[in-house]
Design a protein around this motif. Structure first.
Motif, PDB file in Angstrom:
ATOM      1  N   GLY A 110       0.787  -1.231   0.000  1.00  9.29           N
ATOM      2  CA  GLY A 110       0.000   0.000   0.000  1.00  9.29           C
ATOM      3  C   GLY A 110       0.818   1.280   0.000  1.00  9.29           C
ATOM      4  O   GLY A 110       0.291   2.348   0.302  1.00  9.29           O
ATOM      5  N   ALA A 111       2.086   1.211  -0.355  1.00  4.87           N
ATOM      6  CA  ALA A 111       2.985   2.361  -0.243  1.00  4.87           C
ATOM      7  C   ALA A 111       2.473   3.604  -0.969  1.00  4.87           C
ATOM      8  O   ALA A 111       2.631   4.721  -0.480  1.00  4.87           O
TER       9      ALA A 111
ATOM     10  N   ILE B  44       6.572  -6.044  -5.978  1.00  5.68           N
ATOM     11  CA  ILE B  44       5.566  -4.991  -5.825  1.00  5.68           C
ATOM     12  C   ILE B  44       4.496  -5.628  -4.943  1.00  5.68           C
ATOM     13  O   ILE B  44       3.813  -6.564  -5.359  1.00  5.68           O
ATOM     14  N   GLU B  45       4.422  -5.170  -3.723  1.00  8.06           N
ATOM     15  CA  GLU B  45       3.571  -5.820  -2.722  1.00  8.06           C
ATOM     16  C   GLU B  45       2.073  -5.562  -2.963  1.00  8.06           C
ATOM     17  O   GLU B  45       1.691  -4.781  -3.822  1.00  8.06           O
ATOM     18  N   MET B  46       1.255  -6.210  -2.148  1.00 12.91           N
ATOM     19  CA  MET B  46      -0.199  -6.067  -2.254  1.00 12.91           C
ATOM     20  C   MET B  46      -0.613  -4.599  -2.164  1.00 12.91           C
ATOM     21  O   MET B  46      -0.100  -3.858  -1.331  1.00 12.91           O
ATOM     22  N   TYR B  47      -1.506  -4.207  -3.034  1.00 16.57           N
ATOM     23  CA  TYR B  47      -2.157  -2.886  -3.036  1.00 16.57           C
ATOM     24  C   TYR B  47      -1.184  -1.706  -3.111  1.00 16.57           C
ATOM     25  O   TYR B  47      -1.549  -0.592  -2.779  1.00 16.57           O
ATOM     26  N   THR B  48       0.032  -1.935  -3.592  1.00 13.74           N
ATOM     27  CA  THR B  48       1.043  -0.874  -3.647  1.00 13.74           C
ATOM     28  C   THR B  48       0.551   0.358  -4.389  1.00 13.74           C
ATOM     29  O   THR B  48       0.735   1.478  -3.937  1.00 13.74           O
ATOM     30  N   PHE B  49      -0.090   0.175  -5.537  1.00 12.89           N
ATOM     31  CA  PHE B  49      -0.571   1.305  -6.345  1.00 12.89           C
ATOM     32  C   PHE B  49      -2.090   1.276  -6.483  1.00 12.89           C
ATOM     33  O   PHE B  49      -2.652   1.892  -7.388  1.00 12.89           O
ATOM     34  N   ASN B  50      -2.758   0.584  -5.610  1.00 12.45           N
ATOM     35  CA  ASN B  50      -4.211   0.477  -5.624  1.00 12.45           C
ATOM     36  C   ASN B  50      -4.864   1.858  -5.647  1.00 12.45           C
ATOM     37  O   ASN B  50      -4.469   2.757  -4.914  1.00 12.45           O
ATOM     38  N   SER B  51      -5.831   2.026  -6.530  1.00  6.66           N
ATOM     39  CA  SER B  51      -6.626   3.261  -6.627  1.00  6.66           C
ATOM     40  C   SER B  51      -5.816   4.493  -7.006  1.00  6.66           C
ATOM     41  O   SER B  51      -6.161   5.608  -6.621  1.00  6.66           O
ATOM     42  N   CYS B  52      -4.763   4.297  -7.779  1.00  8.14           N
ATOM     43  CA  CYS B  52      -4.039   5.429  -8.378  1.00  8.14           C
ATOM     44  C   CYS B  52      -4.705   5.654  -9.736  1.00  8.14           C
ATOM     45  O   CYS B  52      -4.201   5.241 -10.782  1.00  8.14           O
ATOM     46  N   GLY B  53      -5.879   6.256  -9.700  1.00  6.50           N
ATOM     47  CA  GLY B  53      -6.758   6.353 -10.854  1.00  6.50           C
ATOM     48  C   GLY B  53      -6.212   7.074 -12.060  1.00  6.50           C
ATOM     49  O   GLY B  53      -6.675   6.860 -13.181  1.00  6.50           O
TER      50      GLY B  53
END
Length: 162
Positions: A35-36, A55-64
Motif C-alpha cells: 500500500g505504499a 511490488i507488494e499487495m495494493y502498492t498502487f491500488n486506486s491510483c486512478g
C-alpha cells in the motif's frame, strides 16, 4: 523527491498523498511496501528501478490517473490488488520471472487494453478475477479476450498446463 539513501519504502508510506503526480524511485530502493502509494489519485507516472524484486499487495491500488509505469525485469512478484482500479493504465508488460498473477491485481483497470504476460507465469486465479473483461492478455504468443468466456477458459487451461 525520495532521497538516494532510502532502501525501503514502507507500508502505506505515501498512501492518500494527493500531491504526488510523477514518482521516480531511486536506485537505492529494493523494497516497496504494501500500500505504499495506495490512493495517490494524482500520480500519472512511476519509474521503478532495477533491483526492486517485489511490488507488494495494493502498492498502487486506486491510483486512478496512473497511466505509465515501468516495471523492471528484477521484479519477481506482483501482489494481489497491486494495480487495482488504476483506471488510466492502458498497457502493461509483466517482466520475465513473475510466476503468479493474484486476485484483483488488475481488477478495475477499465482502460487496460493489453497486458503481456511472460511464459514464466504458471498460476492465475480462476474465472479471470485478476483482470477486467475488456482486457486482452497476450500469453505465449496468443491473444486472449477476457470478455469471451471460452477464450478466458482456454487462457486458464494454457497457464495451468491442462
Amino acid at each position: 523527491t525520495i532521497p538516494d539513501s532510502v532502501t525501503t519504502i514502507g507500508y502505506g508510506a505515501f498512501s492518500y498523498y494527493k500531491r504526488l503526480t510523477n514518482v521516480t524511485i531511486p536506485d537505492s530502493v529494493k523494497t516497496i511496501g504494501e500500500g505504499a502509494f495506495s490512493c495517490c489519485s494524482k500520480i500519472k507516472s512511476i519509474y521503478i528501478p532495477d533491483g526492486v524484486t517485489s511490488i507488494e499487495m495494493y502498492t498502487f491500488n486506486s491510483c486512478g490517473n496512473l497511466k505509465e509505469i515501468r516495471i523492471p525485469d528484477s521484479v519477481q512478484n506482483i501482489g494481489a490488488g497491486a494495480f487495482q482500479t488504476c483506471r488510466s493504465l492502458e498497457e502493461i508488460h509483466i517482466p520475465y520471472g513473475v510466476t503468479t498473477i493474484y486476485t484483483d491485481t488488475f481488477r478495475g483497470c477499465t482502460n487496460l487494453k493489453t497486458i503481456t504476460l511472460p511464459d514464466t507465469v504458471t498460476d492465475v486465479p480462476p474465472a479471470g478475477s485478476a483482470f477486467d473483461e475488456n482486457t486482452v492478455i497476450i500469453y505465449k504468443g496468443k491473444a486472449y479476450r477476457m470478455s469471451d468466456y471460452k477464450e478466458m477458459s482456454q487462457f486458464e487451461r494454457t497457464v495451468w498446463g491442462l
